[in-house]
Motif scaffolding. Structure first.
Motif, PDB file in Angstrom:
ATOM      1  N   ARG A 177       0.668  -1.287   0.267  1.00 59.30           N
ATOM      2  CA  ARG A 177       0.096  -0.015  -0.029  1.00 59.30           C
ATOM      3  C   ARG A 177       0.483   1.343   0.001  1.00 59.30           C
ATOM      4  NH1 ARG A 177      -3.940   0.112   4.872  1.00 59.30           N
ATOM      5  NH2 ARG A 177      -4.857   1.759   3.686  1.00 59.30           N
ATOM      6  N   ASP A 191       3.567   2.337  -1.970  1.00 57.43           N
ATOM      7  CA  ASP A 191       3.678   2.391  -3.009  1.00 57.43           C
ATOM      8  C   ASP A 191       2.567   3.327  -3.515  1.00 57.43           C
ATOM      9  OD1 ASP A 191       4.990   0.599  -3.108  1.00 57.43           O
ATOM     10  OD2 ASP A 191       4.186  -0.734  -5.533  1.00 57.43           O
ATOM     11  N   ASP A 192       1.721   3.697  -3.202  1.00 55.75           N
ATOM     12  CA  ASP A 192       0.601   4.722  -3.549  1.00 55.75           C
ATOM     13  C   ASP A 192       0.882   6.393  -3.102  1.00 55.75           C
ATOM     14  OD1 ASP A 192      -0.550   3.352  -5.484  1.00 55.75           O
ATOM     15  OD2 ASP A 192      -2.258   2.608  -3.945  1.00 55.75           O
ATOM     16  N   THR A 233       1.682   8.221  -7.473  1.00 52.72           N
ATOM     17  CA  THR A 233       0.050   7.656  -7.753  1.00 52.72           C
ATOM     18  C   THR A 233       0.113   7.684  -9.617  1.00 52.72           C
ATOM     19  OG1 THR A 233      -1.268   9.664  -7.454  1.00 52.72           O
ATOM     20  CG2 THR A 233      -1.079   8.148  -6.157  1.00 52.72           C
ATOM     21  N   GLU A 268      -2.363   7.823 -12.609  1.00 56.26           N
ATOM     22  CA  GLU A 268      -3.802   7.398 -13.034  1.00 56.26           C
ATOM     23  C   GLU A 268      -3.631   7.689 -15.400  1.00 56.26           C
ATOM     24  OE1 GLU A 268      -7.287   9.790 -11.612  1.00 56.26           O
ATOM     25  OE2 GLU A 268      -6.107  10.027  -9.681  1.00 56.26           O
ATOM     26  N   TRP A 273       1.705   9.939 -14.187  1.00 54.02           N
ATOM     27  CA  TRP A 273       2.234   9.629 -12.800  1.00 54.02           C
ATOM     28  C   TRP A 273       2.226  10.875 -12.296  1.00 54.02           C
ATOM     29  CZ3 TRP A 273       4.602   4.968 -10.616  1.00 54.02           C
ATOM     30  CH2 TRP A 273       4.087   4.137 -11.562  1.00 54.02           C
ATOM     31  N   GLY A 278       2.508  11.322  -4.774  1.00 55.23           N
ATOM     32  CA  GLY A 278       1.546  11.240  -3.212  1.00 55.23           C
ATOM     33  C   GLY A 278       2.094  11.811  -2.608  1.00 55.23           C
TER      34      GLY A 278
END
Lengths: 265, 253
Positions: free
Chosen positions: A46, A48-49, A53, A55, A59, A62
């Motif tokens: 978890r 990494d996010d 992030t 989408e 990139w 975060g």
């Protein structure tokens, strides 16, 4: 001529990184074993996010990386201001003016003998509103005032290490006082000061974590907020610590390289 | 030569103390434009302090110093108009270690004589040629021998085109084999008409280059005479004793 990929320099840089990495390894191993004993459920996937992030292939930073940028911004600006304050205080300390020396001395003792956290509160709750400073300005001013006191002692030692003859030579060539400092004294002082100045920069990066108490979204604040949201206490504090470590080690590596270039010149 | 008209440097009743120790005692001294003076004397006799009072690296406590017609009272530093007019060559060279030789020479002319970089460097190279080290321009001071460093220091002082050049024991920190090259360079400057004041123990050099030799002891000028007279027929007992001491080995060799 030393080739760039050999020699004592590489060894030094490597040991710069290997030793902390080895220590971190041992620590992580111990933490893992300990966590096993209390049945901690690791959820590294978890994390990494929180760094980056993505989408649809785009990139973006975060929260932790955003926090890192704030930390770096505060550190860089306050480092610059630290050097200005440090030099000014050192020159005052060495000046012939009694008032100047008194001021510098008073500043130094005031800063050295009160906790940084209290200084930050005083600046934020007392001076900030009076002067109309925002959080970031307050944070930068506070860190610079704190670190500047220590840096002024380094400048002072550096200035005193320059032989009198250098100043006299500049004088007898007719250089003005300012030119004498600018061209003759300070370049020599800065060369001697590079190693201790690196330490100051490293302290500054670490000390900047204290600004999390005045609602600045630096790396530490971001980490704490993420833990409040996700309860991933172990993973996030370890990640935050690792990020600070990478930044400060990069700083000392850069300083080692600069010093080597100077030695080769 | 020193005449009564217009001395370029004049000391009148000058005294100076370091704490309670009196380093200069009622010094009266007139140096004429273009004169070459050698000052000698035992260590602690005040000779360095005397020449440092000329360019105001030290200030005196009583009396008057006049330099190029400018009157300087006790405690007064060098005024702006005299800045760079009085060059100094130090015992320990005092080159700037972080600059190339060329930069050592061109910095002050660029900042103070309003020369652009190109002209300042041309001037610098010309003076480096004069002291016979034109080929060392791009080196750093610590890459040169002591004798070469001192010659660079002399060239650096000359770049400011000074009226007066002070030498504070210019060969005292040199290895014996390098003393000659530095003294030769100083000797060559005597043709230029620059007023020179040199503190040194090199008596052969004093005899050859100076117009006048001054002997100091305990902060006083004991004797001041033309070199032949000074060495061959010193008037004062103290001068004779000093010369005996330092010439002892030369004489017995």
């Amino acid at each position: 001529m030393i080739s760039p990929l050999s020699g004592p320099w590489v060894k030094r840089v490597l040991s710069n990184w290997i030793q902390p990495a080895a220590m971190a390894g041992i620590l992580v191993f111990a933490v893992m074993r300990g966590a096993e004993n209390i049945n901690y459920r690791w959820q590294w996937y978890r994390v990494d996010d929180f760094l980056f992030t993505s989408e649809q292939g785009a990139w973006s930073a975060g929260p932790l990386v955003q926090g890192l940028f704030v930390t770096l911004e505060i550190s860089v600006l306050s480092l610059f201001l630290t050097l200005v304050i440090g030099l000014a205080a050192a020159l005052l300390r060495l000046s012939s003016s009694v008032i100047g020396r008194g001021l510098a001395r008073g500043y130094l003792e005031l800063i050295r003998n009160t906790p940084l956290l209290i200084q930050l509160y005083v600046m934020y709750f007392v001076l900030g509103p009076i002067l109309g400073w925002g959080q970031i300005t307050t944070a930068i001013a506070c860190l610079a005032a704190f670190q500047g006191a220590y840096t002024s002692e380094i400048f002072r030692a550096g200035l005193r290490a320059i032989p009198r003859g250098q100043i006299e030579a500049g004088d007898s060539l007719g250089l003005s006082r300012i030119d004498n400092y600018r061209y003759v004294i300070l370049p020599q002082v800065l060369r001697h000061m590079l190693p201790p100045l690196t330490n100051e920069a490293v302290s500054l990066v670490k000390n900047s974590s204290i600004v999390s108490v005045i609602a600045i979204f630096d790396l530490t604040t971001q980490g704490r907020n993420l833990i409040a949201d996700t309860f991933l206490t172990f993973e996030i504090w370890l990640t935050v610590a690792a990020i600070y470590l990478v930044v400060t080690l990069a700083l000392s590596t850069a300083a080692a390289m600069a010093e080597r270039r100077r030695a080769g010149a | 030569m020193s005449d009564e008209t217009q001395p370029i440097i004049a000391f009148e009743n000058v005294s100076k103390w370091f704490g309670t120790f009196q380093v200069l005692r009622d010094i009266d001294l007139r140096i004429g434009d273009g004169e070459c003076i050698v000052i000698c004397g035992p260590s602690g006799s005040g000779k360095s302090t005397l020449i440092r009072c000329m360019n105001r690296l030290e200030t005196h406590d009583r009396g008057v110093v006049r330099v190029e017609g400018v009157e300087l009272g006790p405690g007064e530093r060098l005024p702006r108009e005299l800045r760079g007019k009085i060059g100094m060559v130090f015992q320990s060279f005092n080159l700037f270690p972080h600059m190339t030789v060329l930069r050592n020479l061109s910095l002050a002319p660029m900042r103070n004589l309003g020369m652009d970089k190109e002209r300042a460097e041309q001037t610098a190279l010309a003076y480096l040629e004069r002291v016979h080290i034109g080929e060392q321009a791009e080196k750093y001071p610590d890459q040169l021998s002591g004798g070469q460093q001192q010659r660079v220091a002399i060239a650096r002082a000359l770049c400011m085109k000074p009226d007066i050049l002070l030498f504070d024991e210019p060969t005292s920190s040199l290895d014996p084999e390098m003393i000659r090259e530095v003294l030769d360079v100083i000797y060559e400057l005597t043709d230029d008409g620059i007023t020179m004041v040199c503190v040194t123990h090199e008596m052969g050099f004093a005899r050859k280059v100076s117009d006048r030799v001054i002997f100091m002891d305990h902060g006083e000028i004991v004797e001041s005479a033309a070199p032949d007279e000074f060495f061959d027929a010193p008037r004062e007992e103290r001068t004779r004793a000093f010369l005996n001491q330092i010439l002892h080995y030369e004489a017995s060799a």
